[in-house]
Design an enzyme around this catalytic site. Structure first.
Site, PDB file in Angstrom:
ATOM      1  N   SER A  18     -35.259 -45.032 -17.576  1.00  0.00           N
ATOM      2  CA  SER A  18     -34.085 -45.414 -18.330  1.00  0.00           C
ATOM      3  C   SER A  18     -32.793 -45.693 -17.525  1.00  0.00           C
ATOM      4  O   SER A  18     -32.229 -46.776 -17.806  1.00  0.00           O
ATOM      5  CB  SER A  18     -33.756 -44.688 -19.465  1.00  0.00           C
ATOM      6  OG  SER A  18     -34.644 -44.386 -20.555  1.00  0.00           O
ATOM      7  N   LYS A  67     -35.121 -34.838 -29.846  1.00  0.00           N
ATOM      8  CA  LYS A  67     -35.200 -36.075 -30.770  1.00  0.00           C
ATOM      9  C   LYS A  67     -34.701 -35.155 -32.173  1.00  0.00           C
ATOM     10  O   LYS A  67     -33.531 -35.708 -32.676  1.00  0.00           O
ATOM     11  CB  LYS A  67     -36.165 -36.860 -30.638  1.00  0.00           C
ATOM     12  CG  LYS A  67     -36.394 -37.843 -29.673  1.00  0.00           C
ATOM     13  CD  LYS A  67     -37.391 -38.816 -29.809  1.00  0.00           C
ATOM     14  CE  LYS A  67     -37.664 -39.597 -28.446  1.00  0.00           C
ATOM     15  NZ  LYS A  67     -38.760 -40.521 -28.706  1.00  0.00           N
ATOM     16  N   ASN A  88     -33.197 -41.111 -31.304  1.00  0.00           N
ATOM     17  CA  ASN A  88     -33.231 -41.214 -30.147  1.00  0.00           C
ATOM     18  C   ASN A  88     -32.153 -41.842 -29.303  1.00  0.00           C
ATOM     19  O   ASN A  88     -32.040 -41.938 -28.110  1.00  0.00           O
ATOM     20  CB  ASN A  88     -34.575 -42.000 -29.701  1.00  0.00           C
ATOM     21  CG  ASN A  88     -34.329 -43.376 -29.892  1.00  0.00           C
ATOM     22  OD1 ASN A  88     -33.876 -44.036 -30.798  1.00  0.00           O
ATOM     23  ND2 ASN A  88     -35.224 -44.255 -29.093  1.00  0.00           N
ATOM     24  N   ASP A 103     -36.711 -46.292 -31.284  1.00  0.00           N
ATOM     25  CA  ASP A 103     -38.035 -46.297 -31.270  1.00  0.00           C
ATOM     26  C   ASP A 103     -38.990 -47.262 -32.050  1.00  0.00           C
ATOM     27  O   ASP A 103     -39.991 -47.724 -31.679  1.00  0.00           O
ATOM     28  CB  ASP A 103     -38.692 -44.863 -31.250  1.00  0.00           C
ATOM     29  CG  ASP A 103     -38.274 -43.943 -30.034  1.00  0.00           C
ATOM     30  OD1 ASP A 103     -38.278 -44.505 -28.987  1.00  0.00           O
ATOM     31  OD2 ASP A 103     -38.574 -42.699 -30.409  1.00  0.00           O
ATOM     32  N   GLY A 130     -41.899 -37.676 -32.493  1.00  0.00           N
ATOM     33  CA  GLY A 130     -41.125 -38.882 -33.125  1.00  0.00           C
ATOM     34  C   GLY A 130     -41.685 -40.148 -32.794  1.00  0.00           C
ATOM     35  O   GLY A 130     -41.537 -41.103 -33.689  1.00  0.00           O
ATOM     36  N   ALA A 131     -42.636 -40.328 -31.881  1.00  0.00           N
ATOM     37  CA  ALA A 131     -43.208 -41.547 -31.116  1.00  0.00           C
ATOM     38  C   ALA A 131     -44.365 -41.834 -32.479  1.00  0.00           C
ATOM     39  O   ALA A 131     -44.281 -43.100 -33.105  1.00  0.00           O
ATOM     40  CB  ALA A 131     -43.884 -41.754 -30.064  1.00  0.00           C
ATOM     41  N   TYR A 221     -46.291 -44.475 -20.193  1.00  0.00           N
ATOM     42  CA  TYR A 221     -46.343 -45.585 -19.325  1.00  0.00           C
ATOM     43  C   TYR A 221     -46.189 -45.082 -17.866  1.00  0.00           C
ATOM     44  O   TYR A 221     -45.976 -44.033 -17.637  1.00  0.00           O
ATOM     45  CB  TYR A 221     -44.985 -46.453 -19.797  1.00  0.00           C
ATOM     46  CG  TYR A 221     -43.613 -45.645 -19.435  1.00  0.00           C
ATOM     47  CD1 TYR A 221     -42.936 -45.336 -18.345  1.00  0.00           C
ATOM     48  CD2 TYR A 221     -42.923 -44.934 -20.584  1.00  0.00           C
ATOM     49  CE1 TYR A 221     -41.735 -44.823 -18.060  1.00  0.00           C
ATOM     50  CE2 TYR A 221     -41.649 -44.506 -20.498  1.00  0.00           C
ATOM     51  CZ  TYR A 221     -41.311 -44.210 -19.149  1.00  0.00           C
ATOM     52  OH  TYR A 221     -40.162 -43.677 -18.787  1.00  0.00           O
TER      53      TYR A 221
END
Length: 283
Positions: A18, A67, A88, A103, A130-131, A221
């Site tokens: 980020s 989160k 988030n 998200d 959360g995802a 990722y």
């Protein structure tokens, strides 16, 4: 004028892309801002939020494991954050903290990259954090059936309610049978399996068969995970979590600045950094 400050908080956090991504967006838009990566323990989260209230930070991104903790500390929740009970992105509005969930935007971008047909059959989501919640928000109107598979059955049952009548929670022992269904169209990994220190782990059992018509979206990722490697060998259309990272980051940037960033600039910054160092994360 002083430089505006933003940050991403979490634990662990050193792997996060980020700062690279948002830093590139700030430079490209000519905004004088810096974006930090801050490792924060749960007991210190309220102190960081106080820094946002006082103007030390103009806004935050929040990643695992904070989160849901941050959600309960907001003065106000935007609609998606309220529905999912997950924040988030934190925006400071005249000293009040407004919690958002970008998200959802990120998962929408990741799903679009797979170019799946509309009104598709079965989607399987692995995880209940959360995802996974963001995934259910997007998948609910697009798939006829959704199955949420998690190692925590009670939590999965509660999260599955977000998917509506089309969604049900099932135990991990049912995953092999689900993947064998002829209408299995999408598998989403929203767990940390495949992310260091679990980089060797695959969330799909060894005896499970990945069908070529099943698209695979691994939200980790930065590396070729064991799941992605299996999916490619099976001939599946597949993608990692980079598009979700960029999509959620761009949505947060717009909330903070009211400026639409260039997604390609943000994406390119991530790719350049990934070439320098092997890293992985879940958004």
């Amino acid at each position: 004028m002083s430089t505006d400050r933003y940050a991403v908080i979490g634990n662990p956090i050193a792997h996060s892309l980020s700062p690279v991504m948002q830093g590139a967006a700030f430079r490209a838009t000519g905004i004088d801002a810096r974006y930090d990566c801050v490792r924060v323990e749960a007991d210190d989260v309220e102190g960081v939020l106080d820094d946002v209230r006082s103007g030390v930070y103009r806004g935050l991104n929040v990643t695992i494991p904070h989160k849901q903790l941050v959600t309960g500390l907001m003065d106000e929740l935007a609609p998606a954050a309220r529905r999912l009970s997950v924040v988030n992105t934190v925006v400071s509005s005249w000293g009040r903290l407004v919690g958002h969930n970008t998200d959802v935007d990120g998962f929408m971008a990741a799903l679009a990259s797979l170019e799946l047909p509309a009104n598709t059959g079965l989607a399987i989501v692995l995880g209940s954090g959360g995802a996974a919640r963001a995934a259910l928000e997007i998948l609910r109107p697009r798939f006829r059936h959704i199955c949420l598979v998690s190692r925590d059955p009670a939590r999965a049952a509660a999260v599955a309610l977000l998917g509506g009548a089309r969604c049900r929670a099932l135990p991990r022992r049912d995953l092999t049978a689900l993947l064998a269904r002829p209408d299995c169209s999408l598998l989403v990994n929203a767990t940390p399996l495949g992310m260091e220190p679990l980089g060797h782990a695959c969330p799909v059992p060894q005896d499970a068969y990945l069908q070529p018509q099943t698209a695979v979206l691994d939200l980790v990722y930065g590396r070729e995970t064991p799941l992605l490697a299996r999916a490619r060998r099976a001939g599946c259309v597949c993608s990692d979590g980079l598009e979700m990272l960029v999509g959620q980051g761009a949505a947060a940037f717009r909330l903070w600045t009211s400026v639409k960033p260039d997604l390609q600039i943000m994406r390119d910054a991530c790719v350049r950094e990934l070439r320098k160092v092997e890293t992985c994360s879940v958004s």
